[in-house]
Design an enzyme around this catalytic site. Structure first.
Site, PDB file in Angstrom:
ATOM      1  N   ILE A 103       0.869  -1.175   0.000  1.00 44.28           N
ATOM      2  CA  ILE A 103       0.000   0.000   0.000  1.00 44.28           C
ATOM      3  C   ILE A 103       0.913   1.235   0.000  1.00 44.28           C
ATOM      4  CG2 ILE A 103      -1.890   1.190   1.170  1.00 44.28           C
ATOM      5  CD1 ILE A 103      -2.462  -1.469   2.639  1.00 44.28           C
ATOM      6  N   CYS A 160     -13.169   3.559  -4.977  1.00 45.89           N
ATOM      7  CA  CYS A 160     -12.247   2.811  -5.823  1.00 45.89           C
ATOM      8  C   CYS A 160     -13.060   1.879  -6.703  1.00 45.89           C
ATOM      9  CB  CYS A 160     -11.142   2.129  -5.023  1.00 45.89           C
ATOM     10  SG  CYS A 160     -11.635   1.241  -3.546  1.00 45.89           S
TER      11      CYS A 160
END
Lengths: 206, 206
Positions: free
Chosen positions: B85, B119
Site C-alpha cells: 500500500i 475505488c
C-alpha cells in the site's frame, strides 16, 4: 511535521457503531463516559434516545453541562416473531430529526441539529471490545456488539424520506445490523408511509 | 399528506456502500449511471478515484456535465500476502480531502468539498444486487459486493488524523469490509504516521 499524538488518553473514542447519517445527524450505540470527549467535538444540540429505560445519571450530567436536549422515545425492544414497532413513535422521532411544522406550531426551537440518534445496544465496555479486536474474533464482535434495531429503523425511514430506493435502504441497514439483521425491521421500513411525514431532506450540501 | 412517491424510477439509487464520512466527504463503491441522479443531489465538486484503470466514459461525461473535478490516484490492487500500500499516494489523496497548504502554495482551489472517495469494487449491476436481496442471500451479497480496500484505508487514515482511537478506526473499517477485512490494511492504518499530514479535521459542525 513534528507534533505526534502519543497515548490513548489523547485520542477520541467514538461510541460503538458511530456514523454520520447526514449533515448534522449522527447515529451510534449507547454512549458511555469514555465517549464524552469525542461527543463534545460534535457540538450536539440534542440527543434522540429510543428506549424506555431511564437515561443513566452520568449521561444526564453530560447533557446538562453541555446544554444538550434529550428527546426520549420509549420504544420497547422485541424478539421476533413478537413484532410491534410503533409507527407513530418512529414518526415523532423523525419529526425531531427533521424539525417539522408541528414544532413550529408549538413555538419550540426546531433547530435540533446536530443531533445524535441512539438506543440501548452496544452496552459493552471499551476494554472488552478492544480485547475482542486484539484476539481477532471479529465475527463474534459483530454478532455481539454491532446493532441497534430501533436506531436502524429510524435511519431507514429517514432514507425513505430522502427517496433512497429500498435496496439501498437495506444495504445500509445490513451494514450496521450484520448478523443481527431482522426481516421484521426491513418489512417495517418497506411499509413505512413517507407521505405521512411531509418534509423532504437530503444529503446535499447546505 | 397526499404526495406519495410511486415507482422506482422516482427514487434515488446511491452507489453501493455509500456513506457520509464527514461534512462534505462521502465514500462509496464504484458509481454507475444508475447512481448519477443521486450523486447530483450531493452537489459534488470533486471525486477521488483510487485505481489505475481509466475512468469509464459515461462517468467522465457525468463529471464534465456537472463540473466535477477528478483526482485519480492509481493505487494497484493486491492480494495478501503481497502487500504494497503506497503510503505517499494515500497521503496525496488525504491532501485533496483536507486541502493542505501544499495546495495553497501552488495556487489551486483547495475547496474540493463536497468530495466523493471511491475505488473499483462494487462493480456489480443494480439488477444483480437487487436479485441477491430478493433471494435474501445477504451473506453472499456481503462477501461479493461490500468492500473497497483502498477507500477503507484512506478513510481509516483520515480517522487517525481526527484522533479516533484505533479500535474505533477498525470498528468502522470492519463495518464496510465485513468478510473481506484484511489484517494488512489494518496494519497499514495502525502504522500510518499522522504527523506527516499537518492539518487536523473534525466531524464538528462548521
Amino acid at each position: 511535521a513534528s507534533t505526534v499524538v502519543v497515548g490513548d488518553e489523547l485520542n477520541f473514542i467514538p461510541p460503538l457503531n458511530f456514523a454520520m447519517v447526514d449533515n448534522g445527524v449522527f447515529r451510534s450505540g449507547f454512549p458511555h463516559s469514555a465517549n464524552f470527549s469525542f461527543l463534545q467535538t460534535l457540538n450536539l444540540r440534542s440527543i434522540i434516545y429510543l428506549c424506555p429505560e431511564p437515561y443513566p445519571e452520568a449521561n444526564t450530567e453530560f447533557l446538562k453541562s453541555n446544554e444538550i436536549r434529550l428527546f426520549q422515545f420509549g420504544i420497547e425492544g422485541y424478539k421476533e416473531p413478537f413484532v410491534d414497532i410503533p409507527d407513530d413513535t418512529i414518526r415523532e422521532a423523525l419529526n425531531v430529526v427533521l424539525g417539522t411544522p408541528l414544532h413550529f406550531n408549538c413555538g419550540q426551537d426546531v433547530r435540533n441539529h446536530p443531533v445524535l440518534i441512539h438506543c440501548n445496544r452496544g452496552k459493552v465496555c471499551e476494554i472488552c471490545s478492544s480485547a475482542l479486536y486484539m484476539t481477532k474474533r471479529f465475527e463474534f464482535y459483530n454478532v455481539v456488539l454491532s446493532f441497534q434495531h430501533r436506531t436502524g429503523c429510524v435511519v431507514g425511514c429517514l432514507r425513505k424520506l430522502q427517496r433512497w430506493c429500498l435496496s439501498s435502504v437495506f444495504d445500509e441497514y445490513q451494514r450496521f445490523a450484520a448478523a443481527k439483521a431482522r426481516v421484521s425491521d426491513q418489512r417495517f421500513m418497506e411499509l413505512f408511509d413517507v407521505s405521512s411525514v411531509p418534509i423532504s431532506f437530503s444529503c446535499s450540501n447546505k
